[in-house]
Design a protein around this motif. Structure first.
Motif, PDB file in Angstrom:
ATOM      1  N   ASP A 184       0.848  -1.094   0.159  1.00 24.95           N
ATOM      2  CA  ASP A 184      -0.043  -0.111   0.060  1.00 24.95           C
ATOM      3  C   ASP A 184       0.974   1.156  -0.020  1.00 24.95           C
ATOM      4  OD1 ASP A 184      -2.541  -1.360   0.284  1.00 24.95           O
ATOM      5  OD2 ASP A 184      -1.607  -1.983   2.325  1.00 24.95           O
ATOM      6  N   PRO A 185       0.392   2.505  -0.441  1.00 25.57           N
ATOM      7  CA  PRO A 185       1.237   3.562  -0.479  1.00 25.57           C
ATOM      8  C   PRO A 185       1.432   4.021   0.845  1.00 25.57           C
ATOM      9  CG  PRO A 185      -0.772   3.879  -2.059  1.00 25.57           C
ATOM     10  CD  PRO A 185      -0.910   2.528  -1.331  1.00 25.57           C
ATOM     11  N   ASP A 186       2.896   4.644   1.339  1.00 20.85           N
ATOM     12  CA  ASP A 186       3.161   4.991   2.556  1.00 20.85           C
ATOM     13  C   ASP A 186       4.100   6.207   1.968  1.00 20.85           C
ATOM     14  OD1 ASP A 186       4.234   5.547   4.821  1.00 20.85           O
ATOM     15  OD2 ASP A 186       4.993   3.359   5.404  1.00 20.85           O
ATOM     16  N   PRO A 187       3.692   7.354   2.295  1.00 16.39           N
ATOM     17  CA  PRO A 187       4.490   8.593   1.881  1.00 16.39           C
ATOM     18  C   PRO A 187       5.645   8.618   2.602  1.00 16.39           C
ATOM     19  CG  PRO A 187       2.238   9.117   2.331  1.00 16.39           C
ATOM     20  CD  PRO A 187       2.351   7.881   2.756  1.00 16.39           C
ATOM     21  N   GLU A 188       5.938   8.059   3.702  1.00 12.88           N
ATOM     22  CA  GLU A 188       7.280   8.055   4.615  1.00 12.88           C
ATOM     23  C   GLU A 188       8.300   7.222   3.883  1.00 12.88           C
ATOM     24  OE1 GLU A 188       6.477   6.742   8.677  1.00 12.88           O
ATOM     25  OE2 GLU A 188       5.408   8.577   9.220  1.00 12.88           O
ATOM     26  N   LYS A 189       8.108   6.164   3.109  1.00 10.13           N
ATOM     27  CA  LYS A 189       8.879   5.540   2.263  1.00 10.13           C
ATOM     28  C   LYS A 189       9.753   6.328   1.491  1.00 10.13           C
ATOM     29  CE  LYS A 189       8.430   1.055   3.481  1.00 10.13           C
ATOM     30  NZ  LYS A 189       9.328   0.292   3.871  1.00 10.13           N
TER      31      LYS A 189
ATOM     32  N   LEU B 194      13.967  -0.201  -6.782  1.00 15.01           N
ATOM     33  CA  LEU B 194      13.010  -0.668  -7.628  1.00 15.01           C
ATOM     34  C   LEU B 194      11.945  -1.188  -6.534  1.00 15.01           C
ATOM     35  CD1 LEU B 194      11.941  -2.303 -10.212  1.00 15.01           C
ATOM     36  CD2 LEU B 194      13.499  -4.260  -9.385  1.00 15.01           C
ATOM     37  N   VAL B 195      10.927  -0.727  -6.929  1.00 10.89           N
ATOM     38  CA  VAL B 195       9.707  -1.073  -6.064  1.00 10.89           C
ATOM     39  C   VAL B 195       8.496  -1.825  -6.686  1.00 10.89           C
ATOM     40  CG1 VAL B 195       7.709  -0.240  -4.485  1.00 10.89           C
ATOM     41  CG2 VAL B 195       9.976   1.215  -4.881  1.00 10.89           C
TER      42      VAL B 195
ATOM     43  N   THR C 277      -0.647   0.840  -6.457  1.00 11.83           N
ATOM     44  CA  THR C 277       0.650   1.324  -5.257  1.00 11.83           C
ATOM     45  C   THR C 277       1.815   1.565  -6.268  1.00 11.83           C
ATOM     46  OG1 THR C 277      -0.486  -0.021  -3.666  1.00 11.83           O
ATOM     47  CG2 THR C 277       1.867   0.450  -3.514  1.00 11.83           C
ATOM     48  N   ALA C 278       2.057   0.562  -7.177  1.00  7.86           N
ATOM     49  CA  ALA C 278       3.308   0.649  -8.091  1.00  7.86           C
ATOM     50  C   ALA C 278       3.219   2.073  -8.787  1.00  7.86           C
ATOM     51  CB  ALA C 278       3.296  -0.389  -9.229  1.00  7.86           C
ATOM     52  N   ASN C 279       1.972   2.658  -9.092  1.00  2.00           N
ATOM     53  CA  ASN C 279       1.866   3.923  -9.749  1.00  2.00           C
ATOM     54  C   ASN C 279       2.226   4.757  -8.915  1.00  2.00           C
ATOM     55  OD1 ASN C 279       1.051   2.600 -12.167  1.00  2.00           O
ATOM     56  ND2 ASN C 279      -1.017   2.993 -11.772  1.00  2.00           N
ATOM     57  N   TRP C 280       1.543   4.811  -7.631  1.00  2.00           N
ATOM     58  CA  TRP C 280       2.366   5.794  -6.619  1.00  2.00           C
ATOM     59  C   TRP C 280       3.683   5.898  -6.351  1.00  2.00           C
ATOM     60  CZ3 TRP C 280       4.560   4.052  -1.965  1.00  2.00           C
ATOM     61  CH2 TRP C 280       4.825   5.180  -1.153  1.00  2.00           C
ATOM     62  N   ALA C 281       4.417   4.461  -6.250  1.00  2.00           N
ATOM     63  CA  ALA C 281       5.772   4.687  -5.964  1.00  2.00           C
ATOM     64  C   ALA C 281       6.496   5.376  -7.089  1.00  2.00           C
ATOM     65  CB  ALA C 281       6.130   3.064  -6.032  1.00  2.00           C
ATOM     66  N   ARG C 282       6.010   5.267  -8.169  1.00  2.00           N
ATOM     67  CA  ARG C 282       6.919   5.928  -9.250  1.00  2.00           C
ATOM     68  C   ARG C 282       6.855   7.405  -9.269  1.00  2.00           C
ATOM     69  NH1 ARG C 282       4.761   1.789 -12.985  1.00  2.00           N
ATOM     70  NH2 ARG C 282       3.026   2.674 -13.797  1.00  2.00           N
ATOM     71  N   GLN C 283       5.910   8.108  -8.618  1.00  2.23           N
ATOM     72  CA  GLN C 283       5.688   9.494  -8.814  1.00  2.23           C
ATOM     73  C   GLN C 283       7.050  10.151  -8.575  1.00  2.23           C
ATOM     74  OE1 GLN C 283       1.807  11.198  -7.075  1.00  2.23           O
ATOM     75  NE2 GLN C 283       1.898   9.153  -6.172  1.00  2.23           N
TER      76      GLN C 283
ATOM     77  N   ALA D 171      11.676   6.648  -7.952  1.00  2.00           N
ATOM     78  CA  ALA D 171      11.969   5.353  -7.906  1.00  2.00           C
ATOM     79  C   ALA D 171      11.447   4.611  -9.323  1.00  2.00           C
ATOM     80  CB  ALA D 171      11.460   4.672  -6.677  1.00  2.00           C
ATOM     81  N   ILE D 172      11.876   3.311  -9.497  1.00  2.00           N
ATOM     82  CA  ILE D 172      11.074   2.628 -10.442  1.00  2.00           C
ATOM     83  C   ILE D 172       9.997   1.702  -9.878  1.00  2.00           C
ATOM     84  CG2 ILE D 172      11.275   0.839 -12.176  1.00  2.00           C
ATOM     85  CD1 ILE D 172      14.269   1.477 -12.621  1.00  2.00           C
ATOM     86  N   GLY D 173       8.699   1.994 -10.053  1.00  2.00           N
ATOM     87  CA  GLY D 173       7.622   1.451  -9.515  1.00  2.00           C
ATOM     88  C   GLY D 173       7.138   0.512 -10.443  1.00  2.00           C
TER      89      GLY D 173
END
Length: 295
Positions: free
Chosen positions: A76-81, A103-104, A111-117, A133-135
């Motif tokens: 799940d998305p976690d901005p602290e990450k 690489l996430v 969640t993958a889309n969020w991670a690569r923002q 990151a690469i999500g």
């Protein structure tokens, strides 16, 4: 043998680092930036005692060119990450002086889309740093639904199945993997079949996989049902033992008046390695701070 989908995904990558090269080729249609033999690095990136940083998997590719890949699993998305990932990149870049990729991987595409923002630090118009990151999620990583193709790289086919474990109808991919396993030696096939079961977790995909393992007639399936049951019982006993030992570690620290930060408490309770917990138990007897356990 892993006991969770999270650990299974990372164990595949640690044991078969070439999977990432295949992943780059399949997803980006370009040669991977990581070449040569890979070494799994210590994931303890703690530099100052109060700050504990543990990425999931860190691979050091000797190259040329030399390259480090940090692999993170995120459900799940976690901005602290974002702060943690930026720290990993800066620390490893400073320590090893080579390119670093974060690489996430996520079983959830959102969640993958969020991670690569892009993650920006500083004023919006003139950021000091932009980190990205690469999500990758299920829509980014093609499935392997053909047994012949799966047989060309069984480990990668298994990896894609684990990434797609939340798909609503994964029958064709699981069937292709089951048939591909029949083309390799029996002991390896049996091990990978059990690994797949653990990596799918409590999902519809796991139910389909177990049905395939009970109804198909491949040589490697002999004794799998009993093995599933035995491993399930063993994992339950091991988890119970680990919980008890973790509670002992915390009890000793608390009785000695040592403050235990929440991140340290979580790390101790999450640990499933009896040997590691025994080491921490011994250190708890003399520790001045909770982080002394990890010295």
């Amino acid at each position: 043998m892993p006991d969770s989908p999270h650990e299974a995904l990372h164990q595949v990558i640690r044991d078969h680092a070439e999977v990432l090269g295949r992943l780059y080729t399949q997803v980006f249609d370009e040669p991977p930036p990581v070449l040569g033999a890979a070494t799994v690095l210590n994931v303890d990136l703690t530099e100052v005692r109060p700050m504990i940083r543990y990425p999931d998997t860190v691979l050091h590719y000797a190259g040329p060119p030399e390259h480090i890949v940090v692999v993170e699993s995120q459900t799940d998305p976690d901005p602290e990450k974002w702060d943690a990932w930026l720290y990993y990149l800066a620390y490893l870049r400073t320590r090893y002086g080579c390119d670093v990729t974060v690489l996430v991987l996520s079983p959830n595409q959102s969640t993958a889309n969020w991670a690569r923002q892009p993650f920006r630090i500083g004023p919006a118009r003139r950021p000091t740093n932009v980190f990205q990151a690469i999500g990758l999620g299920p829509q980014d990583i093609p499935t392997v639904a053909d047994a012949t193709e799966a047989g060309r790289d069984v480990v990668y086919a298994m990896f894609t199945v684990l990434v797609h474990r939340l798909d609503p109808a994964p029958e064709s991919e699981l069937t292709a993997l089951a048939e591909a396993l029949a083309t390799i030696d029996i002991e390896t096939a049996k091990s990978l079949a059990l690994f797949t079961d653990a990596g799918l977790g409590a999902t519809v995909a796991q139910q389909i996989w177990r049905s395939l393992m009970h109804t198909q007639e491949f040589d490697y399936q002999s004794g799998l049902a009993a093995e599933y049951e035995a491993r399930g019982e063993a994992r339950g006993e091991a988890r119970g033992e680990a919980r008890g030992r973790a509670a002992d570690v915390l009890r000793i620290l608390e009785r000695r008046g040592v403050t235990v930060p929440e991140e340290v408490r979580a790390r101790i309770l999450d640990c499933q390695d009896p040997a590691q917990l025994t080491t921490w138990l011994d250190r708890a007897l003399d520790a001045h701070t909770a982080t002394d356990l990890f010295a």
